[in-house]
Motif scaffolding. Structure first.
Motif, PDB file in Angstrom:
ATOM      1  N   LYS A 153       0.814  -1.218   0.000  1.00 50.97           N
ATOM      2  CA  LYS A 153       0.000   0.000   0.000  1.00 50.97           C
ATOM      3  C   LYS A 153       0.847   1.267   0.000  1.00 50.97           C
ATOM      4  O   LYS A 153       0.381   2.325   0.424  1.00 50.97           O
ATOM      5  CB  LYS A 153      -0.972  -0.004   1.180  1.00 50.97           C
ATOM      6  CG  LYS A 153      -1.949  -1.175   1.163  1.00 50.97           C
ATOM      7  CD  LYS A 153      -2.917  -1.108   2.316  1.00 50.97           C
ATOM      8  CE  LYS A 153      -3.891  -2.293   2.264  1.00 50.97           C
ATOM      9  NZ  LYS A 153      -4.859  -2.272   3.391  1.00 50.97           N
ATOM     10  N   LYS A 154       2.077   1.158  -0.488  1.00 51.75           N
ATOM     11  CA  LYS A 154       2.940   2.336  -0.611  1.00 51.75           C
ATOM     12  C   LYS A 154       3.503   2.429  -2.024  1.00 51.75           C
ATOM     13  O   LYS A 154       3.360   1.505  -2.826  1.00 51.75           O
ATOM     14  CB  LYS A 154       4.042   2.283   0.441  1.00 51.75           C
ATOM     15  CG  LYS A 154       3.472   2.281   1.858  1.00 51.75           C
ATOM     16  CD  LYS A 154       4.525   2.462   2.922  1.00 51.75           C
ATOM     17  CE  LYS A 154       3.864   2.447   4.305  1.00 51.75           C
ATOM     18  NZ  LYS A 154       4.825   2.739   5.391  1.00 51.75           N
ATOM     19  N   LYS A 155       4.126   3.548  -2.350  1.00 53.92           N
ATOM     20  CA  LYS A 155       4.550   3.807  -3.719  1.00 53.92           C
ATOM     21  C   LYS A 155       5.728   2.950  -4.161  1.00 53.92           C
ATOM     22  O   LYS A 155       5.880   2.638  -5.338  1.00 53.92           O
ATOM     23  CB  LYS A 155       4.919   5.289  -3.873  1.00 53.92           C
ATOM     24  CG  LYS A 155       3.749   6.242  -3.797  1.00 53.92           C
ATOM     25  CD  LYS A 155       4.199   7.672  -4.009  1.00 53.92           C
ATOM     26  CE  LYS A 155       3.015   8.635  -3.952  1.00 53.92           C
ATOM     27  NZ  LYS A 155       3.458  10.038  -4.135  1.00 53.92           N
ATOM     28  N   CYS A 156       6.601   2.605  -3.227  1.00 52.23           N
ATOM     29  CA  CYS A 156       7.780   1.833  -3.588  1.00 52.23           C
ATOM     30  C   CYS A 156       8.255   1.046  -2.377  1.00 52.23           C
ATOM     31  O   CYS A 156       7.771   1.248  -1.259  1.00 52.23           O
ATOM     32  CB  CYS A 156       8.906   2.739  -4.109  1.00 52.23           C
ATOM     33  SG  CYS A 156       9.726   3.718  -2.823  1.00 52.23           S
ATOM     34  N   ALA A 157       9.196   0.148  -2.634  1.00 53.88           N
ATOM     35  CA  ALA A 157       9.822  -0.603  -1.547  1.00 53.88           C
ATOM     36  C   ALA A 157      11.309  -0.317  -1.556  1.00 53.88           C
ATOM     37  O   ALA A 157      11.929  -0.196  -2.616  1.00 53.88           O
ATOM     38  CB  ALA A 157       9.569  -2.098  -1.706  1.00 53.88           C
ATOM     39  N   VAL A 158      11.882  -0.212  -0.370  1.00 57.42           N
ATOM     40  CA  VAL A 158      13.328  -0.006  -0.224  1.00 57.42           C
ATOM     41  C   VAL A 158      13.866  -1.069   0.723  1.00 57.42           C
ATOM     42  O   VAL A 158      13.418  -1.182   1.866  1.00 57.42           O
ATOM     43  CB  VAL A 158      13.659   1.398   0.325  1.00 57.42           C
ATOM     44  CG1 VAL A 158      15.156   1.528   0.588  1.00 57.42           C
ATOM     45  CG2 VAL A 158      13.211   2.472  -0.660  1.00 57.42           C
ATOM     46  N   VAL A 159      14.806  -1.860   0.218  1.00 57.19           N
ATOM     47  CA  VAL A 159      15.432  -2.911   1.015  1.00 57.19           C
ATOM     48  C   VAL A 159      16.902  -2.557   1.204  1.00 57.19           C
ATOM     49  O   VAL A 159      17.632  -2.327   0.237  1.00 57.19           O
ATOM     50  CB  VAL A 159      15.315  -4.286   0.333  1.00 57.19           C
ATOM     51  CG1 VAL A 159      16.004  -5.354   1.159  1.00 57.19           C
ATOM     52  CG2 VAL A 159      13.843  -4.642   0.111  1.00 57.19           C
ATOM     53  N   LEU A 160      17.314  -2.479   2.445  1.00 60.23           N
ATOM     54  CA  LEU A 160      18.702  -2.146   2.794  1.00 60.23           C
ATOM     55  C   LEU A 160      19.436  -3.431   3.143  1.00 60.23           C
ATOM     56  O   LEU A 160      19.139  -4.072   4.144  1.00 60.23           O
ATOM     57  CB  LEU A 160      18.720  -1.180   3.986  1.00 60.23           C
ATOM     58  CG  LEU A 160      17.894   0.098   3.825  1.00 60.23           C
ATOM     59  CD1 LEU A 160      17.804   0.841   5.152  1.00 60.23           C
ATOM     60  CD2 LEU A 160      18.507   1.005   2.756  1.00 60.23           C
ATOM     61  N   THR A 161      20.403  -3.827   2.302  1.00 59.80           N
ATOM     62  CA  THR A 161      21.158  -5.044   2.565  1.00 59.80           C
ATOM     63  C   THR A 161      22.627  -4.706   2.804  1.00 59.80           C
ATOM     64  O   THR A 161      23.172  -3.785   2.203  1.00 59.80           O
ATOM     65  CB  THR A 161      21.035  -6.067   1.414  1.00 59.80           C
ATOM     66  OG1 THR A 161      21.751  -5.605   0.261  1.00 59.80           O
ATOM     67  CG2 THR A 161      19.576  -6.312   1.053  1.00 59.80           C
ATOM     68  N   LYS A 203       7.045  -5.066 -10.138  1.00 60.87           N
ATOM     69  CA  LYS A 203       6.156  -6.038  -9.504  1.00 60.87           C
ATOM     70  C   LYS A 203       5.885  -7.232 -10.415  1.00 60.87           C
ATOM     71  O   LYS A 203       5.354  -8.249  -9.978  1.00 60.87           O
ATOM     72  CB  LYS A 203       4.823  -5.381  -9.136  1.00 60.87           C
ATOM     73  CG  LYS A 203       4.854  -4.539  -7.879  1.00 60.87           C
ATOM     74  CD  LYS A 203       5.260  -5.344  -6.662  1.00 60.87           C
ATOM     75  CE  LYS A 203       4.283  -6.420  -6.274  1.00 60.87           C
ATOM     76  NZ  LYS A 203       3.011  -5.920  -5.740  1.00 60.87           N
ATOM     77  N   THR A 204       6.218  -7.099 -11.692  1.00 60.14           N
ATOM     78  CA  THR A 204       5.902  -8.161 -12.641  1.00 60.14           C
ATOM     79  C   THR A 204       7.170  -8.834 -13.161  1.00 60.14           C
ATOM     80  O   THR A 204       8.223  -8.206 -13.308  1.00 60.14           O
ATOM     81  CB  THR A 204       5.132  -7.589 -13.841  1.00 60.14           C
ATOM     82  OG1 THR A 204       5.918  -6.573 -14.473  1.00 60.14           O
ATOM     83  CG2 THR A 204       3.812  -6.988 -13.392  1.00 60.14           C
ATOM     84  N   MET A 223      10.352   5.617  -6.308  1.00 58.12           N
ATOM     85  CA  MET A 223       9.021   6.142  -6.018  1.00 58.12           C
ATOM     86  C   MET A 223       8.308   6.546  -7.304  1.00 58.12           C
ATOM     87  O   MET A 223       7.119   6.259  -7.487  1.00 58.12           O
ATOM     88  CB  MET A 223       9.131   7.344  -5.072  1.00 58.12           C
ATOM     89  CG  MET A 223       9.685   6.996  -3.693  1.00 58.12           C
ATOM     90  SD  MET A 223      10.044   8.462  -2.681  1.00 58.12           S
ATOM     91  CE  MET A 223       8.387   9.017  -2.286  1.00 58.12           C
ATOM     92  N   GLU A 224       9.037   7.197  -8.202  1.00 58.38           N
ATOM     93  CA  GLU A 224       8.443   7.661  -9.461  1.00 58.38           C
ATOM     94  C   GLU A 224       8.030   6.501 -10.352  1.00 58.38           C
ATOM     95  O   GLU A 224       7.055   6.613 -11.112  1.00 58.38           O
ATOM     96  CB  GLU A 224       9.445   8.553 -10.201  1.00 58.38           C
ATOM     97  CG  GLU A 224       9.725   9.879  -9.507  1.00 58.38           C
ATOM     98  CD  GLU A 224      10.951  10.583 -10.071  1.00 58.38           C
ATOM     99  OE1 GLU A 224      11.565  10.028 -11.022  1.00 58.38           O
ATOM    100  OE2 GLU A 224      11.302  11.661  -9.569  1.00 58.38           O
ATOM    101  N   THR A 225       8.737   5.393 -10.282  1.00 57.33           N
ATOM    102  CA  THR A 225       8.472   4.254 -11.164  1.00 57.33           C
ATOM    103  C   THR A 225       7.695   3.138 -10.473  1.00 57.33           C
ATOM    104  O   THR A 225       7.499   2.076 -11.057  1.00 57.33           O
ATOM    105  CB  THR A 225       9.799   3.683 -11.708  1.00 57.33           C
ATOM    106  OG1 THR A 225      10.660   3.329 -10.605  1.00 57.33           O
ATOM    107  CG2 THR A 225      10.513   4.709 -12.576  1.00 57.33           C
ATOM    108  N   ASN A 226       7.275   3.399  -9.234  1.00 54.57           N
ATOM    109  CA  ASN A 226       6.518   2.397  -8.451  1.00 54.57           C
ATOM    110  C   ASN A 226       7.222   1.047  -8.457  1.00 54.57           C
ATOM    111  O   ASN A 226       6.640   0.010  -8.756  1.00 54.57           O
ATOM    112  CB  ASN A 226       5.101   2.244  -9.010  1.00 54.57           C
ATOM    113  CG  ASN A 226       4.319   3.534  -9.010  1.00 54.57           C
ATOM    114  OD1 ASN A 226       3.844   3.959 -10.057  1.00 54.57           O
ATOM    115  ND2 ASN A 226       4.198   4.175  -7.865  1.00 54.57           N
ATOM    116  N   SER A 227       8.504   1.077  -8.093  1.00 55.55           N
ATOM    117  CA  SER A 227       9.312  -0.140  -8.110  1.00 55.55           C
ATOM    118  C   SER A 227      10.006  -0.336  -6.766  1.00 55.55           C
ATOM    119  O   SER A 227       9.848   0.460  -5.842  1.00 55.55           O
ATOM    120  CB  SER A 227      10.334  -0.082  -9.246  1.00 55.55           C
ATOM    121  OG  SER A 227      11.124   1.091  -9.161  1.00 55.55           O
TER     122      SER A 227
END
Length: 263
Positions: A25-33, A174-175, A203-207
């Motif tokens: 339910k948010k614009k993008c995901a950020v994973v910090l590894t 997402k695909t 955020m701009e690319t919803n990725s």
């Protein structure tokens, strides 16, 4: 007719809104590894994450002294919802590749068998479970190398690993995402503004964007300053209504839940 057009317009707006908020339910995901089980991850990174209530994924080399000599601290990190993840037992890399002079003969992936790398990854899973009590773990390919003797060794480990992180610098859609080779951006010397710009593009690319850190404030030749890292965390916290900060394993499960994810 006017009512029908109005309803169609509203449905389009709703669909666009759902698409734009498709990451939990948010614009993008950020994973910090964070790779390689460094002392700075315990000393600097985890306190910084905890200070703003963000989560990270730590790809641990099970033979690293920073892991074996500091097990209680890693256990505490896991209890605080950070992900402890599999970066192999000895971090073997293919020494035949350019720039691999650091690879020692004993741990040259070019001389491994599929059985050996499989056994070492399974042993690392066991070591992680002994620390975090979890049976599910993800994997990050050391040096991004995915094959032994021309064979994709991950194929025999899909029952042992939820997903795997690669090193190709791509924004994750997402695909049609291969959850056993999810792309990431290797960080080395970027400023805080540059890191933030990368998130803004997600955020701009919803990725989804997966950051691949090694040293933070030192301890590795691939390094980012503490200040740049701090600026990134502050931006993520400030914009948490639009950004889903999550661990790699939770992001992978989210991708797997979509019908188009490659499992």
């Amino acid at each position: 007719m006017i009512l029908k057009r109005t309803l169609t317009f509203l449905l389009c707006l709703v669909s666009a809104s759902v698409f734009a908020q498709d990451w939990n339910k948010k614009k993008c995901a950020v994973v910090l590894t964070y790779d390689d089980a460094l002392n700075t991850h315990l000393d600097k990174v985890i306190p910084a994450l905890d200070s703003v209530k963000l989560k990270g994924t730590f790809y641990l080399i099970a033979s690293s002294p920073a892991f074996t000599k500091r097990l209680p601290e890693w256990r505490k990190a896991a209890a605080n919802k950070h992900e402890l993840a599999n970066h192999s037992l000895f971090h073997p890399c293919d020494g035949r590749q350019p720039g691999r002079s650091f690879v020692i003969p004993d741990y040259d992936l070019a001389t491994y068998t599929v059985r050996r790398i499989t056994d070492e990854i399974k042993m690392t899973n066991a070591a992680l479970e002994a620390v975090d009590g979890k049976k599910e773990h993800t994997f990050a390919y050391p040096c991004g190398d995915t094959k032994v003797a021309g064979v994709n060794f991950i194929d025999g480990l899909k029952n042992d690993l939820v997903a795997a992180r690669g090193v190709q610098g791509v924004y994750v859609p997402k695909t049609e995402t291969d959850v056993y080779n999810v792309g990431s951006f290797m960080i080395n010397g970027q400023t805080g503004d540059e890191l933030i710009a990368m998130v803004k593009k997600a955020m701009e690319t919803n990725s989804m964007i997966v950051f691949l850190f090694h040293g933070v404030g030192g301890e590795h030749s691939l390094n980012v300053s503490l200040e740049a890292h701090r600026q990134l965390l502050q931006f993520l916290k400030k914009n948490e209504k639009d950004i889903w900060n999550t661990t790699f394993i939770e992001a992978a499960k989210h991708l797997k839940a979509t019908a188009s994810a490659k499992k």
